[in-house]
Design a protein around this motif. Structure first.
Motif, PDB file in Angstrom:
ATOM      1  N   UNK A  42      -7.117 -11.565   4.977  1.00 23.82           N
ATOM      2  CA  UNK A  42      -6.126 -12.645   4.924  1.00 23.82           C
ATOM      3  C   UNK A  42      -4.882 -12.301   4.127  1.00 23.82           C
ATOM      4  N   UNK A  43      -4.664 -11.023   3.820  1.00 19.90           N
ATOM      5  CA  UNK A  43      -3.472 -10.622   3.060  1.00 19.90           C
ATOM      6  C   UNK A  43      -2.357 -10.174   3.995  1.00 19.90           C
ATOM      7  N   UNK A  44      -1.107 -10.371   3.550  1.00 14.96           N
ATOM      8  CA  UNK A  44       0.027  -9.711   4.206  1.00 14.96           C
ATOM      9  C   UNK A  44       0.099  -8.302   3.648  1.00 14.96           C
ATOM     10  N   UNK A  45       0.422  -7.362   4.521  1.00 17.82           N
ATOM     11  CA  UNK A  45       0.354  -5.957   4.107  1.00 17.82           C
ATOM     12  C   UNK A  45       1.650  -5.231   4.461  1.00 17.82           C
ATOM     13  N   UNK A  46       2.110  -4.388   3.534  1.00 21.50           N
ATOM     14  CA  UNK A  46       3.229  -3.482   3.818  1.00 21.50           C
ATOM     15  C   UNK A  46       2.783  -2.085   3.395  1.00 21.50           C
ATOM     16  N   UNK A  47       2.924  -1.113   4.293  1.00 23.88           N
ATOM     17  CA  UNK A  47       2.515   0.268   3.955  1.00 23.88           C
ATOM     18  C   UNK A  47       3.771   1.125   3.797  1.00 23.88           C
ATOM     19  N   UNK A  48       3.847   1.810   2.660  1.00 20.42           N
ATOM     20  CA  UNK A  48       4.991   2.673   2.367  1.00 20.42           C
ATOM     21  C   UNK A  48       4.537   4.128   2.430  1.00 20.42           C
ATOM     22  N   UNK A  49       5.165   4.914   3.286  1.00 21.20           N
ATOM     23  CA  UNK A  49       4.720   6.304   3.472  1.00 21.20           C
ATOM     24  C   UNK A  49       5.936   7.223   3.487  1.00 21.20           C
ATOM     25  N   UNK A  50       5.818   8.325   2.755  1.00 23.50           N
ATOM     26  CA  UNK A  50       6.994   9.217   2.648  1.00 23.50           C
ATOM     27  C   UNK A  50       7.198  10.075   3.893  1.00 23.50           C
ATOM     28  N   UNK A  85       0.868  -1.180   0.000  1.00 23.38           N
ATOM     29  CA  UNK A  85       0.000   0.000   0.000  1.00 23.38           C
ATOM     30  C   UNK A  85       0.902   1.226   0.000  1.00 23.38           C
ATOM     31  N   UNK A  86       0.731   2.107  -0.970  1.00 30.82           N
ATOM     32  CA  UNK A  86       1.507   3.358  -0.975  1.00 30.82           C
ATOM     33  C   UNK A  86       0.623   4.464  -0.413  1.00 30.82           C
ATOM     34  N   UNK A  87       1.061   5.049   0.698  1.00 27.27           N
ATOM     35  CA  UNK A  87       0.292   6.101   1.375  1.00 27.27           C
ATOM     36  C   UNK A  87      -0.231   5.588   2.706  1.00 27.27           C
ATOM     37  N   UNK A  88       0.174   6.256   3.783  1.00 28.21           N
ATOM     38  CA  UNK A  88      -0.228   5.802   5.122  1.00 28.21           C
ATOM     39  C   UNK A  88      -1.171   6.779   5.786  1.00 28.21           C
ATOM     40  N   UNK A  89      -1.996   7.476   4.970  1.00 30.94           N
ATOM     41  CA  UNK A  89      -3.007   8.375   5.543  1.00 30.94           C
ATOM     42  C   UNK A  89      -4.289   7.552   5.774  1.00 30.94           C
ATOM     43  N   UNK A  90      -5.440   8.218   5.753  1.00 29.62           N
ATOM     44  CA  UNK A  90      -6.676   7.510   6.128  1.00 29.62           C
ATOM     45  C   UNK A  90      -6.976   6.324   5.195  1.00 29.62           C
ATOM     46  N   UNK A  91      -6.857   6.533   3.878  1.00 29.53           N
ATOM     47  CA  UNK A  91      -7.171   5.424   2.963  1.00 29.53           C
ATOM     48  C   UNK A  91      -6.170   4.288   3.142  1.00 29.53           C
ATOM     49  N   UNK A  92      -4.896   4.633   3.319  1.00 30.77           N
ATOM     50  CA  UNK A  92      -3.856   3.607   3.477  1.00 30.77           C
ATOM     51  C   UNK A  92      -4.044   2.789   4.744  1.00 30.77           C
ATOM     52  N   UNK A  93      -4.245   3.457   5.885  1.00 33.58           N
ATOM     53  CA  UNK A  93      -4.408   2.680   7.133  1.00 33.58           C
ATOM     54  C   UNK A  93      -5.719   1.885   7.101  1.00 33.58           C
ATOM     55  N   UNK A  94      -6.745   2.446   6.440  1.00 28.57           N
ATOM     56  CA  UNK A  94      -8.017   1.709   6.350  1.00 28.57           C
ATOM     57  C   UNK A  94      -7.823   0.435   5.528  1.00 28.57           C
ATOM     58  N   UNK A 146      -0.066  -7.318  -5.169  1.00 27.81           N
ATOM     59  CA  UNK A 146      -1.059  -6.262  -5.405  1.00 27.81           C
ATOM     60  C   UNK A 146      -0.457  -4.932  -4.961  1.00 27.81           C
ATOM     61  N   UNK A 147      -0.658  -3.889  -5.788  1.00 25.75           N
ATOM     62  CA  UNK A 147      -0.224  -2.547  -5.388  1.00 25.75           C
ATOM     63  C   UNK A 147      -1.471  -1.693  -5.171  1.00 25.75           C
ATOM     64  N   UNK A 148      -1.610  -1.152  -3.959  1.00 23.41           N
ATOM     65  CA  UNK A 148      -2.768  -0.303  -3.636  1.00 23.41           C
ATOM     66  C   UNK A 148      -2.281   1.145  -3.599  1.00 23.41           C
ATOM     67  N   UNK A 149      -2.829   1.968  -4.490  1.00 22.76           N
ATOM     68  CA  UNK A 149      -2.434   3.382  -4.543  1.00 22.76           C
ATOM     69  C   UNK A 149      -3.338   4.169  -3.601  1.00 22.76           C
ATOM     70  N   UNK A 150      -2.793   4.488  -2.416  1.00 22.54           N
ATOM     71  CA  UNK A 150      -3.521   5.326  -1.454  1.00 22.54           C
ATOM     72  C   UNK A 150      -2.711   6.597  -1.273  1.00 22.54           C
ATOM     73  N   UNK A 185       9.076   7.293   6.082  1.00 25.56           N
ATOM     74  CA  UNK A 185      10.258   7.887   5.439  1.00 25.56           C
ATOM     75  C   UNK A 185      10.668   7.153   4.171  1.00 25.56           C
ATOM     76  N   UNK A 186       9.734   6.452   3.528  1.00 26.86           N
ATOM     77  CA  UNK A 186      10.010   5.768   2.260  1.00 26.86           C
ATOM     78  C   UNK A 186       9.145   6.411   1.177  1.00 26.86           C
ATOM     79  N   UNK A 187       9.792   6.997   0.195  1.00 27.52           N
ATOM     80  CA  UNK A 187       9.042   7.639  -0.876  1.00 27.52           C
ATOM     81  C   UNK A 187       8.907   6.687  -2.058  1.00 27.52           C
ATOM     82  N   UNK A 188       7.673   6.449  -2.464  1.00 28.28           N
ATOM     83  CA  UNK A 188       7.439   5.623  -3.648  1.00 28.28           C
ATOM     84  C   UNK A 188       8.019   6.326  -4.869  1.00 28.28           C
ATOM     85  N   UNK A 189       8.793   5.577  -5.687  1.00 26.63           N
ATOM     86  CA  UNK A 189       9.357   6.165  -6.900  1.00 26.63           C
ATOM     87  C   UNK A 189       8.690   5.629  -8.160  1.00 26.63           C
ATOM     88  N   UNK A 190       8.601   4.305  -8.262  1.00 29.13           N
ATOM     89  CA  UNK A 190       8.052   3.715  -9.489  1.00 29.13           C
ATOM     90  C   UNK A 190       7.676   2.258  -9.224  1.00 29.13           C
TER      91      UNK A 190
END
Ligand SMILES: Cc1cc2nc3c(=O)[nH]c(=O)nc-3n(C[C@H](O)[C@H](O)[C@H](O)COP(=O)(O)OP(=O)(O)OC[C@H]3O[C@@H](n4cnc5c(N)ncnc54)[C@H](O)[C@@H]3O)c2cc1C
Length: 408
Positions: free
Chosen positions: A28-36, A10-19, A161-165, A127-132
């Motif tokens: 049942x998914x493993x999740x990693x959240x990347x937030x700048x 999940x890219x973005x750790x604001x409301x949509x990302x944490x939700x 799966x890539x979730x754009x939040x 502190x991780x910025x999504x690049x590409x």
């Protein structure tokens, strides 16, 4: 044998990302959240107020181990009132009053903290910025490249799966829709939160409560000539106000819709408030520390919100103006529907799950975005001919899918 667990980035750790982190974990998914941002926002309180509808509140509670906490950090908004201010006489008159409203008001960072604290902290990379990203040819996996802000190293992660939040200026959306431009609404919003803890009996608070007697349970909309403001109380002795001002589109620098404001701009805003609003409200605006200015954008509804194994949620999927008190509620509903669709179809049938998510959410958010656009233009005295949204009333309850949006 059980299915292999899917892994969502999940890219973005604001409301949509944490939700989404909640709903996908439950699916049942493993999740990693990347937030700048370098750390969770609660440590440096930010944002202002938002309104939660009953459906979004029920969903949030279903994610929390201690659901009652949501009631504890929110205040009721059981009345939705529109009133008109006569700027010359400095009097207000009620236009509409709905006493059966059932929203609750919250501070943005309180809701974020509540959702964030209920998740394993190891799920988040701050502190991780999504690049590409690159999608595998069969669209079954995705590689995400990020920049570690502190060390300037690049690091790659792989998922199914890539979730754009990543918000209304989403760079992930841009890779699929490079020509899509946000639509400037024609106005900006001054926003502020006045903290009156410890000064409940001050002149400013007794004054404002006299002219807005239902503070603490009412969502007030005040309409002036070609302008309006929104006003309500938040938990922990705070008053939240938003004032929409028509103006040409400002030159946005950087990747944020919040403008840097100078002392001169703030002083000018204070002077204008005195000419438009009743003295108690103008005074409150003057006494608020650090008001900020948001440029208000939305975007025509998208035709699709997923491509292969990349899916948009929250403001990335449907940038909206705030007049329907929707964006946070929409983000929570997106997350819930996405989680349920993925759970139903399983990680081996990801595209079916994403198709169902799009089928359920796209018609709802499209109508809501256009209705909010119309509501904003009417309240700002701007031309609103030809803007979708059907029938019209100032009351919030006429928003399409107001009482219930379809789930799975
Ligand atoms: C700090 C903050 C305060 C807010 N305060 C309020 C408020 O008081 N009231 C209100 O109604 N709404 C507020 N909002 C907006 C509100 O959260 C959204 O309108 C709505 O809830 C949808 O949220 P979202 O998660 O889709 O988008 P956003 O809230 O905009 O979040 C997008 C997230 O993606 C991150 N991001 C963007 N690009 C990258 C990248 N390249 N790499 C990694 N991360 C990236 C951003 O840092 C951000 O955290 C605030 C948003 C933020 C970020």
């Amino acid at each position: 044998m059980g299915e292999k667990k899917g892994k969502a980035i999940i890219v973005g750790g604001s409301i949509a990302g944490v939700s989404c982190a909640h709903s996908l974990t439950l699916a049942g998914w493993d999740v990693l959240v990347i937030e700048k941002s370098s750390e969770p926002p609660a440590r440096s309180p930010t944002g202002a107020g938002l309104g939660l509808d009953p459906q979004a509140r029920q969903i949030i509670k279903s994610w929390l181990p201690r659901p009652h906490l949501l009631d504890e950090i929110t205040l009721p908004l059981s009345i939705d009132q529109n009133q008109a201010t006569d700027s010359e006489k400095k009097v207000t008159s009620i236009l509409t009053r709905d006493e059966d409203f059932d929203f609750r008001a919250s501070y943005w960072s309180d809701i974020h903290t509540l959702l964030f604290n209920a998740l394993p902290q190891s799920m988040f990379l701050w502190g991780h910025k999504f690049l590409s990203f690159t999608m595998s040819q069969d669209e079954s996996s995705v590689k995400v490249k990020t920049l570690v802000m502190e060390t300037q190293e690049t690091v790659e992660f792989q998922g199914d799966l890539l979730v754009a939040a990543d918000g209304c200026l989403s760079s992930i959306r841009k890779t699929f829709l490079p020509d899509l431009k946000l639509r400037f609404s024609g106005y900006c919003a001054w926003r502020g939160v006045f903290d009156f803890s410890g000064s409940e009996n001050s002149e400013i608070i007794t004054g404002i409560k006299k002219v807005y007697p239902d503070l603490g349970k009412c969502l007030y909309f005040d309409l002036g000539e070609q302008t309006h403001c929104v006003f309500y109380e938040l938990f922990n002795k705070k008053l939240n106000w938003i004032w929409y001002v028509n103006q040409p589109e400002p030159d946005l620098k950087g990747n944020s819709v919040t403008l840097k404001v100078t002392q001169e701009m703030i002083s000018k805003m204070h002077q204008e408030a005195e000419t438009i609003w009743i003295p108690e409200l103008a005074k409150l605006m003057r006494e608020t520390n650090d008001p900020f200015l948001n440029v208000i954008y939305d975007c025509d509804p998208l035709e699709r919100i997923f491509w292969g194994n990349v899916v948009l949620v929250g403001d990335a999927a449907h940038p909206t103006t705030p007049h329907g008190v929707r964006s946070t509620n929409m983000s929570i509903l997106d997350a819930e529907v996405l989680g349920k669709c993925l759970e139903k179809c399983g990680p081996n049938n990801l595209s079916l799950g994403l198709e169902e998510y799009q089928r359920i959410r796209l018609p709802v958010v499209s109508e809501q975005v256009l209705y909010a656009r119309r509501l904003g233009r009417i309240k700002q005295g701007l031309d609103h001919e030809g803007i979708g949204g059907g029938g019209f009333s100032l009351e919030q309850r006429n928003m399409p899918f107001f009482s219930c949006a379809p789930l799975v």
